[in-house]
Scaffold this motif. Sequence first.
Motif, PDB file in Angstrom:
ATOM      1  N   PHE A  20      -3.525  -9.172 -21.540  1.00  0.00           N
ATOM      2  CA  PHE A  20      -2.965  -9.572 -20.255  1.00  0.00           C
ATOM      3  C   PHE A  20      -2.415 -10.996 -20.359  1.00  0.00           C
ATOM      4  N   HIS A  21      -1.364 -11.253 -19.589  1.00  0.00           N
ATOM      5  CA  HIS A  21      -0.834 -12.600 -19.476  1.00  0.00           C
ATOM      6  C   HIS A  21      -1.782 -13.450 -18.611  1.00  0.00           C
ATOM      7  N   ALA A  22      -1.429 -14.749 -18.490  1.00  0.00           N
ATOM      8  CA  ALA A  22      -2.271 -15.640 -17.682  1.00  0.00           C
ATOM      9  C   ALA A  22      -2.261 -15.245 -16.219  1.00  0.00           C
ATOM     10  N   ASP A  23      -1.155 -14.644 -15.782  1.00  0.00           N
ATOM     11  CA  ASP A  23      -1.086 -14.192 -14.380  1.00  0.00           C
ATOM     12  C   ASP A  23      -1.554 -12.761 -14.207  1.00  0.00           C
ATOM     13  N   ARG A  24      -2.271 -12.242 -15.169  1.00  0.00           N
ATOM     14  CA  ARG A  24      -2.893 -10.925 -15.137  1.00  0.00           C
ATOM     15  C   ARG A  24      -1.873  -9.784 -15.188  1.00  0.00           C
ATOM     16  N   ARG A  25      -0.676 -10.060 -15.713  1.00  0.00           N
ATOM     17  CA  ARG A  25       0.285  -8.974 -15.985  1.00  0.00           C
ATOM     18  C   ARG A  25      -0.006  -8.371 -17.361  1.00  0.00           C
ATOM     19  N   LYS A  57      -6.310 -10.421 -10.721  1.00  0.00           N
ATOM     20  CA  LYS A  57      -5.557 -11.538 -10.150  1.00  0.00           C
ATOM     21  C   LYS A  57      -6.160 -11.980  -8.822  1.00  0.00           C
ATOM     22  N   THR A  58      -6.520 -11.015  -7.991  1.00  0.00           N
ATOM     23  CA  THR A  58      -7.128 -11.360  -6.695  1.00  0.00           C
ATOM     24  C   THR A  58      -8.451 -12.072  -6.890  1.00  0.00           C
ATOM     25  N   ILE A  59      -9.261 -11.557  -7.822  1.00  0.00           N
ATOM     26  CA  ILE A  59     -10.563 -12.184  -8.054  1.00  0.00           C
ATOM     27  C   ILE A  59     -10.389 -13.556  -8.705  1.00  0.00           C
ATOM     28  N   TYR A  60      -9.370 -13.716  -9.557  1.00  0.00           N
ATOM     29  CA  TYR A  60      -9.121 -15.031 -10.160  1.00  0.00           C
ATOM     30  C   TYR A  60      -8.744 -16.058  -9.084  1.00  0.00           C
ATOM     31  N   GLN A  61      -7.937 -15.652  -8.109  1.00  0.00           N
ATOM     32  CA  GLN A  61      -7.619 -16.552  -6.998  1.00  0.00           C
ATOM     33  C   GLN A  61      -8.880 -16.919  -6.217  1.00  0.00           C
ATOM     34  N   LEU A  62      -9.785 -15.969  -6.084  1.00  0.00           N
ATOM     35  CA  LEU A  62     -11.045 -16.257  -5.413  1.00  0.00           C
ATOM     36  C   LEU A  62     -11.867 -17.262  -6.216  1.00  0.00           C
ATOM     37  N   ARG A  63     -11.842 -17.135  -7.521  1.00  0.00           N
ATOM     38  CA  ARG A  63     -12.563 -18.100  -8.356  1.00  0.00           C
ATOM     39  C   ARG A  63     -11.963 -19.494  -8.227  1.00  0.00           C
TER      40      ARG A  63
END
Length: 866
Positions: free
Chosen positions: A237-242, A269-275
């Motif tokens: 996965f890329h850094a932006d979860r693509r 990606k959603t959980i990373y934003q939460l982190r």
Amino acid sequence: MAQNAKVAALTDELIHSILKFDPNTNRQAYKHAKDIAKSGLRAHQYARTNQFDVQQSFVGLDEKFRVLNRDDLADALDERVKEINEYTGKWIPECLSLLLLLSDRPTENSRVDALELLRPPTPPPELTWEQILAEDPYSDEEIWKDIDYAADSSEDDLLPPEKEKAKPSPPTSVEEDDIYDPEETIVTVETDVVEELQKAQFWKHPRTADDEKVEITELQAVRETLFMLAGLKTSLFHADRRVKPEYELSHAMTKTTYHQLTDLGHIGKTIYQLRQWVKRSASLPLVQTFEAAVANRLLAYDQSLARLQRRYLVPESPITVSLLEVHTNVKSMSRPILRLAQLIVDIEPQLLVNPFIHLEILFDQISLAQMTLEKDVFDYLSHIFFECLRTYLKPMRKWMESGHLGLNDETFFVFENDSGSEMASLWHDRFVLRRGQENKLRSPSFLEPAAQKIFNTGKSVIFLKELGIHTSQLPATVEEPLLDHNTVCGTSPDLPLSTFSELFQAAFQTWISSKYSLASTVLREYLLRDCGLVTLLNNLRIIHLSANGSAFQDLADAVFERMDSGQRTWNDRFLLTELARGVFTTVLPRSESERIIVRAVRRSTKSPTESVKALAHISIDYALPWPIMNVIQRSSLPVYQQLSIFLLQTYRAKYLLQRISPQSIGAIQTAPLRRLGYKLRQRLMWFADVMRSYLTETVIELAFTDMKAAISKAEDIDEMANVHMRYVARLQDQALLSDNLKPIHRGIIALLDLAVVFSQHHAGMQRGTKAKSKPSVRETRRKVSGLSHETAEEESDSSNVGDDDDSVDSPSSGQRKLEDGLAHIEREFERLLPFVTAGLRSVGRVGAEPVWEMLADRLSWNTSSR
């Protein structure tokens, strides 16, 4: 002398540098400047510190400490003052004086136990030969041994140190002629494992073309996916979860795999934003609690991912690796935290403006999850909600238990508006509810139904503290009921049947009642029992509302007699106050009657007998204790005074009409005029009686009975004050004293004024009758001097031109004035009474007030009987 010369030279140099002119050109100015400089630079001898004053100050401190029961501090100070006085030095008084000047509230800030920190450590005991010999005894043989003096020669320092000889290795069981094989110590490399490890590092596989795909195993895809969900960097996965398109599974379709990985990437990606959101730090405790709760849920989510990884890394039994199964499991366990992440995205812009917006959104989302039967989301969000609510309840609990508010706590909906307000307005003015735009309460919406009760509980505690009975009469605090998920929603594995809002409100009301009922009950009983609230209300009814008609009639008669005496000081407040106290002492205790004060609102330039409106120039006040003033507010006292004046005006009309006896009206010679006099006296007296009966029996008595019953059931001061305000508003409306009923009230006052006019006409008629029956002085002189009738007529005609004092109206003119006056009174009565009646009927139909219809019917009886 040398010092003076040096100072003079420096002074001259200073003057030259400042003035910058030649002293020869202006000697006088130079001399003046030099004198000023010398006076400023003249040496001063400053006195030394008085050592006796310093000693006296320490003696005073010692005495002060002992008076304040700080003997320990006094003993410590005395010991150290004596110790420092043992030293000899000329600066010791100055040092002690400096210490006195540096002291700051020693009785509050000094701690005697802190002196132990200044005590030097105890030195170790001296080493004795007994201790040395006890630890290392020597024998007699060692004493007489010869000393090798050549062992430590100074020449040895010049020689290089000899190398230590290697110690011989210990003997072993191996024979000396055994030969070791070095290859036996080398671990062989398993080439298969190395090749397998290199093959597993799929991200290092070279590609000959850009569109070439790198095949990976399903286990590698699962491992990379779980790493990505845990917030780690991955190669898949890329850094932006693509998802990177260069990887594929050999045994699955590329589009299917890409779709599953893309869906998992959206979750990551959603959980990373939460982190990332959790990493920030907030300043408000309420938001900090929410961030901590989210961080704990992320930790629990990571633990779930770790358990899932363990299943594939160290399986307990052979399992099938399936990316589809991982996709299903991740979506199932991520559903609550994804809902939480979406909630944070929605509230993040508003969180700085509204610090408790997350509580409102959580409450709504919990109710929504219950309606959509999402049990896992319901439990997940409910636990977070109660964790955050616990922090919000802390200032609320502090307010309800001790009446304290946090400093600059913008999250709590109560704040102190006026700390210097009077005690009589403590309940209504000192603390207010914090409101925002559109007058909306600054609190979570689900707490608004209970906000007033919370507000009143804290005010009740403060009220009890001001009364000095908060700790003495307040019973012990009952155990606070829990307010958490298990208490509100239960421990059943199924969703509760009742809605979450109903369950929460029931539990929250129980939580509030554990604190509300204590303070409010004690305060209510204190006001009703100790302060005598109902008794004071009844006293107000006696003083202002003619509850005791005999006492009120005595007061009214005494005031009316002063009005009719013709004195300009009839409304002197001191005399009227003594008069009122003397009258009401017969029906009230003396301590209560002493609270009565009569005030003169303003002095009238007209005679007080011209209209009943003159009674509005006086007002009766009744001083109430400050706890009762929080129930009977100052804004309601003017209504009592207006109604008291209205009653006095009806009493005034009846008083004047009763002074006109039927015999005096019967003295009128003309029969039609006599009948008109009887008629007007009866109708005016009837009208005054109807109004007095309406005010005292229909309005005041019924309203007071309802108010007394309602106020005995009130739970707190707020409800008591509201009951009393409704009572006062009811009196004002039904007594026709409100602004929208002013025309009807003015019509009634005009009808009462007709009684005053009728009394004045009757008094004028009586004066004319007396003047007619009494012979004049001039007529008596004519009889005595024996003048002829013709001469008497001539003198009478000539004297009437300039002698007004001896002239009287002829019987025909007095009869005509009386007839015109009574006819005018009858016309005004016929005009005003239908106006008042029609007005009462119209407002009765609009306001649905039956008492106005009843009054209109009673006033119509006289009209219908004519």
